[in-house]
Design a protein around this motif. Structure first.
Motif, PDB file in Angstrom:
ATOM      1  N   LEU A 176       0.866  -1.158   0.000  1.00  0.00           N
ATOM      2  CA  LEU A 176       0.000   0.000   0.000  1.00  0.00           C
ATOM      3  C   LEU A 176       0.910   1.217   0.000  1.00  0.00           C
ATOM      4  CD1 LEU A 176      -3.081   0.065  -0.012  1.00  0.00           C
ATOM      5  CD2 LEU A 176      -3.027   0.486   2.440  1.00  0.00           C
ATOM      6  N   SER A 177       0.643   2.166  -0.869  1.00  0.00           N
ATOM      7  CA  SER A 177       1.472   3.369  -0.954  1.00  0.00           C
ATOM      8  C   SER A 177       1.376   4.175   0.331  1.00  0.00           C
ATOM      9  CB  SER A 177       0.992   4.219  -2.128  1.00  0.00           C
ATOM     10  OG  SER A 177       1.647   5.464  -2.138  1.00  0.00           O
ATOM     11  N   GLN A 178       2.406   4.957   0.603  1.00  0.00           N
ATOM     12  CA  GLN A 178       2.369   5.840   1.771  1.00  0.00           C
ATOM     13  C   GLN A 178       1.294   6.912   1.618  1.00  0.00           C
ATOM     14  OE1 GLN A 178       4.067   5.394   4.756  1.00  0.00           O
ATOM     15  NE2 GLN A 178       4.309   3.436   3.709  1.00  0.00           N
ATOM     16  N   MET A 179       1.007   7.345   0.397  1.00  0.00           N
ATOM     17  CA  MET A 179      -0.027   8.344   0.150  1.00  0.00           C
ATOM     18  C   MET A 179      -1.356   7.628  -0.018  1.00  0.00           C
ATOM     19  SD  MET A 179      -2.180  10.183  -1.967  1.00  0.00           S
ATOM     20  CE  MET A 179      -1.831  10.434  -3.678  1.00  0.00           C
ATOM     21  N   GLN A 180      -2.266   7.809   0.931  1.00  0.00           N
ATOM     22  CA  GLN A 180      -3.561   7.131   0.882  1.00  0.00           C
ATOM     23  C   GLN A 180      -4.741   8.086   0.744  1.00  0.00           C
ATOM     24  OE1 GLN A 180      -4.528   3.734   0.671  1.00  0.00           O
ATOM     25  NE2 GLN A 180      -2.422   3.824  -0.090  1.00  0.00           N
ATOM     26  N   LEU A 181      -4.497   9.311   0.282  1.00  0.00           N
ATOM     27  CA  LEU A 181      -5.618  10.201  -0.049  1.00  0.00           C
ATOM     28  C   LEU A 181      -6.512   9.485  -1.055  1.00  0.00           C
ATOM     29  CD1 LEU A 181      -7.105  12.936  -0.071  1.00  0.00           C
ATOM     30  CD2 LEU A 181      -5.550  13.627  -1.915  1.00  0.00           C
ATOM     31  N   LEU A 182      -5.894   8.824  -2.036  1.00  0.00           N
ATOM     32  CA  LEU A 182      -6.614   8.011  -3.015  1.00  0.00           C
ATOM     33  C   LEU A 182      -6.573   6.581  -2.486  1.00  0.00           C
ATOM     34  CD1 LEU A 182      -5.124   9.745  -6.158  1.00  0.00           C
ATOM     35  CD2 LEU A 182      -7.375  10.126  -5.131  1.00  0.00           C
ATOM     36  N   ARG A 183      -7.555   6.262  -1.650  1.00  0.00           N
ATOM     37  CA  ARG A 183      -7.595   5.010  -0.887  1.00  0.00           C
ATOM     38  C   ARG A 183      -7.393   3.787  -1.775  1.00  0.00           C
ATOM     39  NH1 ARG A 183      -8.702   2.587   3.688  1.00  0.00           N
ATOM     40  NH2 ARG A 183     -10.220   0.911   3.854  1.00  0.00           N
ATOM     41  N   GLY A 184      -6.400   2.977  -1.407  1.00  0.00           N
ATOM     42  CA  GLY A 184      -6.097   1.770  -2.153  1.00  0.00           C
ATOM     43  C   GLY A 184      -4.905   1.902  -3.087  1.00  0.00           C
TER      44      GLY A 184
ATOM     45  N   PRO B 229      -2.546  11.866 -10.640  1.00  0.00           N
ATOM     46  CA  PRO B 229      -2.799  11.670  -9.212  1.00  0.00           C
ATOM     47  C   PRO B 229      -1.924  12.567  -8.339  1.00  0.00           C
ATOM     48  CG  PRO B 229      -2.509   9.562 -10.316  1.00  0.00           C
ATOM     49  CD  PRO B 229      -2.194  10.623 -11.321  1.00  0.00           C
ATOM     50  N   TRP B 230      -0.752  12.917  -8.824  1.00  0.00           N
ATOM     51  CA  TRP B 230       0.188  13.724  -8.061  1.00  0.00           C
ATOM     52  C   TRP B 230      -0.132  15.212  -8.123  1.00  0.00           C
ATOM     53  CZ3 TRP B 230       1.356   9.872 -11.531  1.00  0.00           C
ATOM     54  CH2 TRP B 230       1.697   8.653 -10.946  1.00  0.00           C
ATOM     55  N   ASP B 231      -1.205  15.587  -8.823  1.00  0.00           N
ATOM     56  CA  ASP B 231      -1.610  16.991  -8.884  1.00  0.00           C
ATOM     57  C   ASP B 231      -2.330  17.461  -7.626  1.00  0.00           C
ATOM     58  OD1 ASP B 231      -0.542  17.234 -11.423  1.00  0.00           O
ATOM     59  OD2 ASP B 231      -2.462  17.021 -12.461  1.00  0.00           O
ATOM     60  N   HIS B 232      -2.769  16.525  -6.786  1.00  0.00           N
ATOM     61  CA  HIS B 232      -3.433  16.924  -5.546  1.00  0.00           C
ATOM     62  C   HIS B 232      -2.461  17.732  -4.693  1.00  0.00           C
ATOM     63  CE1 HIS B 232      -7.261  14.767  -5.781  1.00  0.00           C
ATOM     64  NE2 HIS B 232      -6.587  13.833  -6.439  1.00  0.00           N
ATOM     65  N   PRO B 233      -2.921  18.845  -4.136  1.00  0.00           N
ATOM     66  CA  PRO B 233      -2.022  19.653  -3.291  1.00  0.00           C
ATOM     67  C   PRO B 233      -1.440  18.823  -2.145  1.00  0.00           C
ATOM     68  CG  PRO B 233      -4.085  20.814  -3.727  1.00  0.00           C
ATOM     69  CD  PRO B 233      -4.259  19.411  -4.254  1.00  0.00           C
ATOM     70  N   ASP B 234      -0.185  19.073  -1.842  1.00  0.00           N
ATOM     71  CA  ASP B 234       0.511  18.320  -0.792  1.00  0.00           C
ATOM     72  C   ASP B 234      -0.229  18.352   0.534  1.00  0.00           C
ATOM     73  OD1 ASP B 234       2.486  17.591  -2.529  1.00  0.00           O
ATOM     74  OD2 ASP B 234       3.913  19.118  -1.853  1.00  0.00           O
ATOM     75  N   ILE B 235      -0.892  19.459   0.822  1.00  0.00           N
ATOM     76  CA  ILE B 235      -1.585  19.558   2.108  1.00  0.00           C
ATOM     77  C   ILE B 235      -2.629  18.452   2.264  1.00  0.00           C
ATOM     78  CG2 ILE B 235      -3.315  21.217   1.304  1.00  0.00           C
ATOM     79  CD1 ILE B 235      -3.052  22.542   4.109  1.00  0.00           C
ATOM     80  N   PHE B 236      -3.279  18.071   1.150  1.00  0.00           N
ATOM     81  CA  PHE B 236      -4.271  16.993   1.205  1.00  0.00           C
ATOM     82  C   PHE B 236      -3.597  15.623   1.142  1.00  0.00           C
ATOM     83  CE2 PHE B 236      -6.675  20.539  -0.751  1.00  0.00           C
ATOM     84  CZ  PHE B 236      -7.540  20.761   0.305  1.00  0.00           C
ATOM     85  N   ALA B 237      -2.659  15.475   0.230  1.00  0.00           N
ATOM     86  CA  ALA B 237      -1.968  14.188   0.076  1.00  0.00           C
ATOM     87  C   ALA B 237      -1.222  13.821   1.350  1.00  0.00           C
ATOM     88  CB  ALA B 237      -1.015  14.242  -1.110  1.00  0.00           C
ATOM     89  N   ASP B 238      -0.557  14.799   1.968  1.00  0.00           N
ATOM     90  CA  ASP B 238       0.197  14.539   3.190  1.00  0.00           C
ATOM     91  C   ASP B 238      -0.713  14.262   4.382  1.00  0.00           C
ATOM     92  OD1 ASP B 238       2.488  14.913   1.733  1.00  0.00           O
ATOM     93  OD2 ASP B 238       2.876  16.942   2.483  1.00  0.00           O
ATOM     94  N   ALA B 239      -1.931  14.764   4.335  1.00  0.00           N
ATOM     95  CA  ALA B 239      -2.868  14.598   5.452  1.00  0.00           C
ATOM     96  C   ALA B 239      -3.399  13.175   5.551  1.00  0.00           C
ATOM     97  CB  ALA B 239      -4.022  15.578   5.323  1.00  0.00           C
ATOM     98  N   THR B 240      -3.307  12.419   4.475  1.00  0.00           N
ATOM     99  CA  THR B 240      -3.842  11.053   4.481  1.00  0.00           C
ATOM    100  C   THR B 240      -2.732  10.078   4.100  1.00  0.00           C
ATOM    101  OG1 THR B 240      -5.929  12.018   3.709  1.00  0.00           O
ATOM    102  CG2 THR B 240      -5.793   9.633   3.764  1.00  0.00           C
ATOM    103  N   GLN B 241      -1.835   9.866   5.030  1.00  0.00           N
ATOM    104  CA  GLN B 241      -0.729   8.937   4.836  1.00  0.00           C
ATOM    105  C   GLN B 241      -1.133   7.544   5.305  1.00  0.00           C
ATOM    106  OE1 GLN B 241       2.587   9.704   3.525  1.00  0.00           O
ATOM    107  NE2 GLN B 241       1.260  11.316   2.765  1.00  0.00           N
ATOM    108  N   PHE B 242      -0.380   6.550   4.870  1.00  0.00           N
ATOM    109  CA  PHE B 242      -0.605   5.170   5.298  1.00  0.00           C
ATOM    110  C   PHE B 242      -0.678   5.103   6.816  1.00  0.00           C
ATOM    111  CE2 PHE B 242       1.435   1.295   6.924  1.00  0.00           C
ATOM    112  CZ  PHE B 242       0.527   0.349   6.471  1.00  0.00           C
ATOM    113  N   ASP B 243      -1.659   4.367   7.320  1.00  0.00           N
ATOM    114  CA  ASP B 243      -1.816   4.124   8.751  1.00  0.00           C
ATOM    115  C   ASP B 243      -2.074   2.637   8.914  1.00  0.00           C
ATOM    116  OD1 ASP B 243      -3.808   3.668  11.124  1.00  0.00           O
ATOM    117  OD2 ASP B 243      -2.773   5.551  11.574  1.00  0.00           O
ATOM    118  N   ALA B 244      -1.148   1.926   9.536  1.00  0.00           N
ATOM    119  CA  ALA B 244      -1.228   0.463   9.624  1.00  0.00           C
ATOM    120  C   ALA B 244      -2.514  -0.011  10.286  1.00  0.00           C
ATOM    121  CB  ALA B 244      -0.011  -0.086  10.372  1.00  0.00           C
ATOM    122  N   THR B 245      -2.989   0.704  11.264  1.00  0.00           N
ATOM    123  CA  THR B 245      -4.227   0.301  11.947  1.00  0.00           C
ATOM    124  C   THR B 245      -5.439   0.578  11.062  1.00  0.00           C
ATOM    125  OG1 THR B 245      -3.212   0.746  14.086  1.00  0.00           O
ATOM    126  CG2 THR B 245      -5.624   0.615  14.026  1.00  0.00           C
ATOM    127  N   ARG B 246      -5.560   1.806  10.591  1.00  0.00           N
ATOM    128  CA  ARG B 246      -6.701   2.183   9.755  1.00  0.00           C
ATOM    129  C   ARG B 246      -6.761   1.361   8.464  1.00  0.00           C
ATOM    130  NH1 ARG B 246      -5.488   7.338   7.206  1.00  0.00           N
ATOM    131  NH2 ARG B 246      -4.544   5.927   5.699  1.00  0.00           N
TER     132      ARG B 246
END
Length: 135
Positions: free
Chosen positions: A20-28, A104-121
């Motif tokens: 799973l990618s570290q960037m999970q704004l785009l879930r999956g 996919p990388w056009d999303h502003p960093d503030i959003f992409a960085d806000a939803t990083q991989f979370d092992a529990t979630r």
């Protein structure tokens, strides 16, 4: 990091490892990393190329089954990290139209960085993907 110690590791396939990618704004959003490690898909023999590409699409199919993505984007670049790996990126109707039509990388960093991989979630998502990919 070795697959066995990487919390984002989903499973091994014939052509490599799925994470799973570290960037999970785009879930999956997943990465398929080749095994054996090569610099480019051009370094593989034709049969191995076919397997890598077919498995890349299988991962996309699995993402479509377990998320509400309407499309999957696929990218193999290797410009900054010269090791064969594929980005398998779900796209969603909730994305603003301008961003949905771009990379996919056009999303502003503030959003992409806000939803990083979370092992529990992300554990349930990873389990669902693993189940599909290992059948």
């Amino acid at each position: 990091m070795k697959p066995s110690t990487d919390p984002s590791f989903i499973c091994q396939m014939s052509s490599g490892y799925v994470y799973l990618s570290q960037m999970q704004l785009l879930r999956g959003y997943c990465i398929l990393s080749s095994e054996p490690v090569v610099a480019s898909i051009n370094d593989l023999l034709p049969e191995a190329r076919s397997v890598f590409l077919l498995e890349m699409v299988r991962i996309g199919d699995a993402i479509m089954k377990v998320t509400d993505a309407f499309r999957i984007n696929y990218a193999i670049m290797g410009n900054s990290h010269p090791v064969l790996h594929a980005h398998i990126v779900p796209r969603y109707f909730w994305e603003p139209e301008k961003l949905r039509q771009g990379l996919p990388w056009d999303h502003p960093d503030i959003f992409a960085d806000a939803t990083q991989f979370d092992a529990t979630r992300d554990q349930e998502l990873m389990n669902e993907l693993r189940k599909i990919l290992q059948t």
